[in-house]
Write a protein that holds these residues in place. Structure first.
Motif, PDB file in Angstrom:
ATOM      1  N   GLN A  65      83.028  30.866  39.100  1.00 39.12           N
ATOM      2  CA  GLN A  65      81.799  31.466  39.221  1.00 39.12           C
ATOM      3  C   GLN A  65      80.779  30.619  39.104  1.00 39.12           C
ATOM      4  OE1 GLN A  65      82.156  34.294  36.029  1.00 39.12           O
ATOM      5  NE2 GLN A  65      80.844  33.300  34.897  1.00 39.12           N
ATOM      6  N   LEU A  66      79.623  30.689  39.528  1.00 40.37           N
ATOM      7  CA  LEU A  66      78.256  29.983  39.542  1.00 40.37           C
ATOM      8  C   LEU A  66      78.006  30.083  37.897  1.00 40.37           C
ATOM      9  CD1 LEU A  66      76.351  30.450  42.654  1.00 40.37           C
ATOM     10  CD2 LEU A  66      78.282  28.763  42.305  1.00 40.37           C
ATOM     11  N   ALA A  67      77.422  29.033  37.221  1.00 35.54           N
ATOM     12  CA  ALA A  67      77.017  29.173  35.808  1.00 35.54           C
ATOM     13  C   ALA A  67      75.638  28.796  35.842  1.00 35.54           C
ATOM     14  CB  ALA A  67      77.823  28.173  34.999  1.00 35.54           C
ATOM     15  N   GLY A  68      74.798  29.901  35.605  1.00 30.22           N
ATOM     16  CA  GLY A  68      73.497  29.934  35.519  1.00 30.22           C
ATOM     17  C   GLY A  68      72.727  29.431  36.741  1.00 30.22           C
ATOM     18  N   ASP A  69      71.491  28.836  36.601  1.00 33.70           N
ATOM     19  CA  ASP A  69      70.585  28.536  37.801  1.00 33.70           C
ATOM     20  C   ASP A  69      70.936  26.977  37.958  1.00 33.70           C
ATOM     21  OD1 ASP A  69      69.341  31.014  37.980  1.00 33.70           O
ATOM     22  OD2 ASP A  69      68.052  30.336  36.311  1.00 33.70           O
ATOM     23  N   PRO A  70      70.444  26.703  39.039  1.00 35.02           N
ATOM     24  CA  PRO A  70      70.735  24.876  39.567  1.00 35.02           C
ATOM     25  C   PRO A  70      69.983  24.056  38.550  1.00 35.02           C
ATOM     26  CG  PRO A  70      70.256  25.960  41.187  1.00 35.02           C
ATOM     27  CD  PRO A  70      69.912  27.209  40.483  1.00 35.02           C
TER      28      PRO A  70
END
Length: 269
Positions: free
Chosen positions: A213-218
């Motif tokens: 999964q993506l973790a937080g914002d860029p």
């Protein structure tokens, strides 16, 4: 009287023969000119990893992806033969430095360090540097959360540079990968996270179905462009490429290529 007529006839024949030779000479010059034009066929060698889906990858023994389509279009508009040269990402800049390729097409971010050594075309992609973790891991949202953790990055990438510049006290265990595998390592829980561009991360998760999964914002934003060795010849070439990129942006071709591979437009700010 006979001699005069004979003289006129001979003179006419000589002039006609001379015109034939002149004509032949003109045709030969045209042939030679065309032959020289054929010999001066323009070509450009583009280095790419072929292992960065969906930008550059090999499927059914065919090199394809967003980067490949962009360069094929540039080559067609500029009347250049585009030769793609594949290599591991870590070796691409070395190939550029030793004139084995003319440029790199592999989502290369413009950085201050790289600008000291190379000249870049106008950006053709705008993207973000994204942390990715195993599904259910909500403890990592930013670079600060990486302290004491194992983090994977592609060897020689700007993502490695981002982590190293942040980790001034050596609190992060940075593990470099020359190719794939770091996504499997995260999914298996062997390392805590990896950093790459957001768009590739989304597509990778979608394609592989790995527990990621993506973790937080860029954590940073990138402008990607094509690097060239600094010299006068390349400066002239880049002017042509920049004009072509802007034409492709204006007529919607860049957007179409982006939508084809990513189902979104990454070619505008």
């Amino acid at each position: 009287m006979f001699n005069k007529r004979k003289l006129v006839l001979i003179t006419s024949m000589i002039m006609a023969t001379a015109l034939v030779f002149v004509g032949c000479g003109s045709k030969n010059n045209e042939i030679n000119q065309k032959s020289n034009e054929v010999k001066e066929t323009k070509s450009i060698r583009i280095g790419t990893s072929g292992g960065y889906f969906p930008f550059t990858f090999v499927e059914n023994d065919v090199l394809q992806g967003f980067e490949i389509d962009v360069w094929n279009e540039i080559g067609e508009r500029l009347d250049y033969d585009v030769e793609f040269v594949t290599s591991k990402f870590s070796g691409l800049f070395g190939m550029l430095d030793t004139d084995r390729i003319d440029s790199i097409s592999n989502q290369i971010a413009i950085t201050e360090e790289r600008k000291e050594k190379y000249i870049f075309t106008t950006p053709y992609v705008y993207d973000g540097a994204q942390l990715v973790v195993k599904t259910g891991n909500d403890s990592i949202k930013s670079l600060e959360d990486l302290k004491g953790k194992k983090v994977g990055v592609s060897l020689g990438s700007n993502y490695e540079q981002i982590i190293r510049e942040f980790d001034v006290n050596n609190e992060i265990e940075i593990i470099t990968y020359d190719g794939g595998a770091m996504e499997q390592e995260v999914a298996l829980g062997r390392i805590d996270a990896f950093l790459m561009d957001k768009l590739s991360s989304v597509e990778l998760i979608k394609k592989t179905g790995l527990d990621l999964q993506l973790a937080g914002d860029p954590v940073a934003f990138n402008e990607n462009a094509f690097p060239f060795v600094k010299n006068e010849k390349n400066e002239e070439l880049i002017e042509k490429i920049n004009t072509t990129i802007e034409e492709m942006r204006a007529d919607g071709t860049l957007s179409e290529i982006s939508e084809k591979w990513l189902e979104m437009d990454i070619t505008k700010k």
